[in-house]
Write a protein that holds these residues in place. Structure first.
Motif, mmCIF file in Angstrom:
data_model
loop_
_atom_site.group_PDB
_atom_site.id
_atom_site.type_symbol
_atom_site.label_atom_id
_atom_site.label_comp_id
_atom_site.label_asym_id
_atom_site.label_seq_id
_atom_site.Cartn_x
_atom_site.Cartn_y
_atom_site.Cartn_z
ATOM 1 N N ARG A 180 33.740 -4.146 -8.965
ATOM 2 C CA ARG A 180 34.931 -4.975 -8.804
ATOM 3 C C ARG A 180 34.570 -6.421 -9.111
ATOM 4 N NH1 ARG A 180 37.885 -3.988 -3.208
ATOM 5 N NH2 ARG A 180 39.280 -5.480 -4.255
ATOM 6 N N ASN A 181 35.478 -7.086 -9.781
ATOM 7 C CA ASN A 181 35.257 -8.478 -10.145
ATOM 8 C C ASN A 181 35.626 -9.375 -8.972
ATOM 9 O OD1 ASN A 181 34.867 -10.872 -11.411
ATOM 10 N ND2 ASN A 181 36.325 -10.547 -13.063
ATOM 11 N N ARG A 182 34.642 -10.151 -8.490
ATOM 12 C CA ARG A 182 34.853 -11.051 -7.354
ATOM 13 C C ARG A 182 35.020 -12.507 -7.812
ATOM 14 N NH1 ARG A 182 36.087 -7.804 -3.042
ATOM 15 N NH2 ARG A 182 34.611 -6.051 -2.927
ATOM 16 N N GLY A 183 35.349 -12.704 -9.054
ATOM 17 C CA GLY A 183 35.445 -14.064 -9.588
ATOM 18 C C GLY A 183 34.260 -14.370 -10.485
ATOM 19 N N GLN A 184 34.112 -15.624 -10.842
ATOM 20 C CA GLN A 184 33.002 -16.002 -11.695
ATOM 21 C C GLN A 184 32.461 -17.369 -11.288
ATOM 22 O OE1 GLN A 184 34.222 -16.129 -15.774
ATOM 23 N NE2 GLN A 184 35.060 -18.199 -15.636
ATOM 24 N N VAL A 185 31.218 -17.612 -11.707
ATOM 25 C CA VAL A 185 30.526 -18.871 -11.446
ATOM 26 C C VAL A 185 30.174 -19.485 -12.790
ATOM 27 C CG1 VAL A 185 28.539 -19.974 -10.356
ATOM 28 C CG2 VAL A 185 29.601 -17.986 -9.279
ATOM 29 N N SER A 186 30.434 -20.760 -12.946
ATOM 30 C CA SER A 186 30.108 -21.468 -14.188
ATOM 31 C C SER A 186 29.265 -22.690 -13.859
ATOM 32 C CB SER A 186 31.375 -21.891 -14.937
ATOM 33 O OG SER A 186 32.139 -22.781 -14.144
ATOM 34 N N VAL A 187 28.367 -23.030 -14.779
ATOM 35 C CA VAL A 187 27.506 -24.196 -14.611
ATOM 36 C C VAL A 187 27.365 -24.890 -15.951
ATOM 37 C CG1 VAL A 187 25.447 -22.762 -14.956
ATOM 38 C CG2 VAL A 187 25.229 -24.995 -13.880
ATOM 39 N N SER A 188 27.401 -26.193 -15.923
ATOM 40 C CA SER A 188 27.126 -27.032 -17.097
ATOM 41 C C SER A 188 26.157 -28.123 -16.666
ATOM 42 C CB SER A 188 28.414 -27.643 -17.660
ATOM 43 O OG SER A 188 29.056 -28.446 -16.685
ATOM 44 N N ALA A 189 25.136 -28.345 -17.473
ATOM 45 C CA ALA A 189 24.087 -29.301 -17.106
ATOM 46 C C ALA A 189 23.709 -30.126 -18.319
ATOM 47 C CB ALA A 189 22.863 -28.589 -16.544
ATOM 48 N N LYS A 190 23.158 -31.321 -18.036
ATOM 49 C CA LYS A 190 22.744 -32.236 -19.091
ATOM 50 C C LYS A 190 21.607 -33.109 -18.577
ATOM 51 C CE LYS A 190 24.348 -36.122 -21.922
ATOM 52 N NZ LYS A 190 25.474 -37.032 -22.246
ATOM 53 N N ILE A 191 20.653 -33.403 -19.469
ATOM 54 C CA ILE A 191 19.585 -34.366 -19.185
ATOM 55 C C ILE A 191 19.560 -35.399 -20.304
ATOM 56 C CG2 ILE A 191 18.170 -32.833 -17.779
ATOM 57 C CD1 ILE A 191 16.525 -32.171 -20.211
ATOM 58 N N ASP A 192 18.981 -36.567 -20.011
ATOM 59 C CA ASP A 192 19.052 -37.697 -20.936
ATOM 60 C C ASP A 192 18.303 -37.445 -22.234
ATOM 61 O OD1 ASP A 192 20.572 -39.037 -19.107
ATOM 62 O OD2 ASP A 192 18.879 -40.097 -18.206
ATOM 63 N N ARG A 193 17.176 -36.767 -22.166
ATOM 64 C CA ARG A 193 16.353 -36.569 -23.360
ATOM 65 C C ARG A 193 15.527 -35.305 -23.204
ATOM 66 N NH1 ARG A 193 11.644 -39.574 -21.256
ATOM 67 N NH2 ARG A 193 12.415 -41.020 -19.676
ATOM 68 N N LYS A 194 14.837 -34.974 -24.286
ATOM 69 C CA LYS A 194 14.031 -33.762 -24.306
ATOM 70 C C LYS A 194 12.577 -34.032 -23.931
ATOM 71 C CE LYS A 194 12.825 -29.906 -27.390
ATOM 72 N NZ LYS A 194 12.980 -29.362 -28.758
ATOM 73 N N GLY A 195 12.050 -35.202 -24.251
ATOM 74 C CA GLY A 195 10.651 -35.516 -23.998
ATOM 75 C C GLY A 195 10.454 -36.348 -22.745
ATOM 76 N N TYR A 196 9.479 -35.971 -21.942
ATOM 77 C CA TYR A 196 9.111 -36.697 -20.730
ATOM 78 C C TYR A 196 7.591 -36.689 -20.609
ATOM 79 C CZ TYR A 196 13.981 -36.615 -19.137
ATOM 80 O OH TYR A 196 15.339 -36.796 -19.035
ATOM 81 N N THR A 197 7.083 -37.538 -19.733
ATOM 82 C CA THR A 197 5.661 -37.588 -19.442
ATOM 83 C C THR A 197 5.440 -37.303 -17.967
ATOM 84 O OG1 THR A 197 5.844 -39.986 -19.151
ATOM 85 C CG2 THR A 197 5.094 -39.191 -21.305
ATOM 86 N N PRO A 198 4.250 -36.824 -17.577
ATOM 87 C CA PRO A 198 3.987 -36.562 -16.159
ATOM 88 C C PRO A 198 4.178 -37.811 -15.302
ATOM 89 C CG PRO A 198 2.303 -35.543 -17.512
ATOM 90 C CD PRO A 198 3.130 -36.391 -18.441
ATOM 91 N N GLY A 199 4.777 -37.623 -14.146
ATOM 92 C CA GLY A 199 5.086 -38.717 -13.247
ATOM 93 C C GLY A 199 6.495 -39.242 -13.376
ATOM 94 N N GLU A 200 7.191 -38.924 -14.465
ATOM 95 C CA GLU A 200 8.568 -39.372 -14.623
ATOM 96 C C GLU A 200 9.514 -38.505 -13.796
ATOM 97 O OE1 GLU A 200 9.881 -41.414 -18.563
ATOM 98 O OE2 GLU A 200 8.863 -39.567 -19.108
ATOM 99 N N VAL A 201 10.698 -39.033 -13.585
ATOM 100 C CA VAL A 201 11.750 -38.329 -12.850
ATOM 101 C C VAL A 201 12.843 -37.930 -13.824
ATOM 102 C CG1 VAL A 201 13.508 -38.514 -11.055
ATOM 103 C CG2 VAL A 201 11.252 -39.497 -10.680
ATOM 104 N N ILE A 202 13.218 -36.664 -13.808
ATOM 105 C CA ILE A 202 14.288 -36.163 -14.670
ATOM 106 C C ILE A 202 15.602 -36.222 -13.886
ATOM 107 C CG2 ILE A 202 15.128 -34.222 -16.027
ATOM 108 C CD1 ILE A 202 12.298 -33.242 -16.273
ATOM 109 N N PRO A 203 16.553 -37.060 -14.281
ATOM 110 C CA PRO A 203 17.860 -37.035 -13.625
ATOM 111 C C PRO A 203 18.721 -35.908 -14.204
ATOM 112 C CG PRO A 203 17.767 -38.831 -15.208
ATOM 113 C CD PRO A 203 16.431 -38.162 -15.256
ATOM 114 N N ILE A 204 19.159 -35.025 -13.348
ATOM 115 C CA ILE A 204 19.935 -33.859 -13.764
ATOM 116 C C ILE A 204 21.405 -34.102 -13.439
ATOM 117 C CG2 ILE A 204 20.207 -31.365 -13.539
ATOM 118 C CD1 ILE A 204 17.339 -31.251 -12.519
ATOM 119 N N PHE A 205 22.230 -34.006 -14.462
ATOM 120 C CA PHE A 205 23.675 -34.108 -14.302
ATOM 121 C C PHE A 205 24.250 -32.703 -14.495
ATOM 122 C CE2 PHE A 205 22.062 -38.122 -15.799
ATOM 123 C CZ PHE A 205 22.692 -39.054 -14.994
ATOM 124 N N ALA A 206 24.849 -32.177 -13.455
ATOM 125 C CA ALA A 206 25.327 -30.798 -13.505
ATOM 126 C C ALA A 206 26.642 -30.683 -12.746
ATOM 127 C CB ALA A 206 24.293 -29.837 -12.914
#
Length: 407
Positions: A180-206
């Motif tokens: 039985r279908n109980r509804g659905q869940v959707s998610v959309s996410a975005k980050i500023d860039r693809k490359g990062y270095t260790p110690g940086e913080v990734i801000p997640i917009f979702a």
């Protein structure tokens, strides 16, 4: 005997910081010395130096050949990046041995690393290692060996257009229970860039929409995937590098992440250029849905070694479009720029906006035809206008409003 007189035999690499391990990159020069300490006069043979670097993978798998039989199959491969040999001490042609007095003796060496090396790596089923090995041949004695490992760190600059591009995605999944279908869940996410270095913080917009009848829990994690390739077969090992857990989302509610922070711990950089070993990263945003499998959304990541420069992605994208060296721009802009002048100090109330000189149509169209940065540089070196009490653009007589003398 020489065995009693040889007090020390080792390989030393030149490093600016004595406490830190030596780290090199492709194309750089590696220098050092082989050190011999003798307690007395000794007769020595040849002294050889071998610099070597390679990537190796190996693992075994058990396979079934029937109901009661099984066999083990091995997989392995190797890629050689560096192989150099030098003779530091050659015996004379007459006697075949070299007599050295007691004390400390150093034999310097130097060589240049080739291009296209892989970053040093230690994994479960493979590794990338570099070392320098010295062999001392002695008459009537076994060969003495000394070995010194060093690290190779290939630079990955995240200030490139491909790694500065934002990453985004969206997914949805129905929640089913007992067909039985109980509804659905959707998610959309975005980050500023693809490359990062260790110690940086990734801000997640979702944004997570829960259109089911039960609460769900959003999560985010950085996943490291180690891929080992041998004889056309792949072996992977995945591990969670860092993760965060969001608050439960009630049924029929929506949750928005406005830059939820996920810090990158000290991890090794991505390895993408090696034929048999790959190290890749992804940012995985998932939602735990009761009664069904998780909703997963993956955004690719590249862990680099050269951090983001102060001007950020905006300057990098513009410079990549016009292929202009921005060193002069970085030198010309001060750390604390002056505040712009007030509008009232530029245009007074007695001088209406209609009377300000307007650019000619031909001049306005010609300005935007050439390269953009050429006009920035022209503006940068243009001297300021001379100060004068006389208005260079006086209002015309027709625009002056006559005053009534009786008022």
């Amino acid at each position: 005997m020489l065995f009693d007189r040889l007090k020390r035999f080792c390989v030393q690499l030149d490093c600016p910081e004595v406490a830190a391990p030596p780290v090199f990159s492709s194309g750089e020069s590696v220098a050092g010395r082989v050190v011999l300490e003798l307690s007395g006069e000794a007769r020595l043979g040849a002294l050889h130096l071998h610099a070597y670097g390679c990537a190796k993978v190996h693992w075994t798998e058990s396979r079934s050949a029937g109901s009661s039989t099984a066999y083990t199959q091995s997989f392995g491969d190797q890629v050689e990046f560096l192989s150099l040999r030098q003779v530091l001490l050659a015996p004379p042609d007459s006697g075949g041995v070299t007599v050295l007095p007691a004390g400390r003796h150093e034999f310097p060496f130097a060589f240049q690393l080739p291009e296209a090396l892989a970053t040093s790596f230690e994994g479960k089923h493979g590794s990338v290692r570099y070392w320098v090995k010295a062999k001392l041949h002695r008459p009537w004695a076994t060969v003495r060996r000394a070995r010194k490992e060093f690290t190779v760190l290939e630079p990955i600059d995240i200030n490139t257009p491909a790694l500065l591009a934002p990453q985004a995605g969206a997914k949805e999944k129905p929640a089913r229970a007992w067909y039985r279908n109980r509804g659905q869940v959707s998610v959309s996410a975005k980050i500023d860039r693809k490359g990062y270095t260790p110690g940086e913080v990734i801000p997640i917009f979702a944004e997570i929409d829960n259109c089911t009848t039960r609460s769900v829990v959003p999560k985010a994690a950085i996943i490291q995937t180690q891929t080992f390739i041998a004889r056309g077969t792949k072996k992977q090992k995945k591990s969670v590098v860092a993760s965060i857990v969001g608050d439960p989302i009630a049924a029929g509610k929506r949750e928005v992440w406005h830059g939820r922070a996920l810090k990158i711990p000290p991890v090794g950089p991505s390895i993408l250029q090696c034929r048999i070993i790959h190290v890749e990263y992804v940012l995985k945003v998932c939602v735990d849905i009761p009664g069904t499998s998780k909703l997963l959304l993956e955004l690719p990541l590249v862990i680099g070694t050269i951090p983001l420069h102060p001007f950020g992605s905006r300057t990098s994208s513009v410079s990549s479009q016009y292929s202009i060296n921005l060193d002069w721009l970085r030198m010309g802009i001060p750390e604390q720029p002056e505040a712009p002048p007030a509008y009232s100090s530029v245009v007074t109330s007695e001088e209406p906006i209609e009377n300000l000189p307007r650019p000619c149509q031909d001049e306005a169209t010609s300005v935007f035809e050439g390269p953009f940065f050429a006009y920035i540089q022209e503006f940068r070196y243009r001297p300021p206008p001379l100060y004068s009490e006389v208005d260079p653009n006086p209002p015309s007589d027709s625009s002056v409003r006559p005053r009534c003398m009786t008022c």
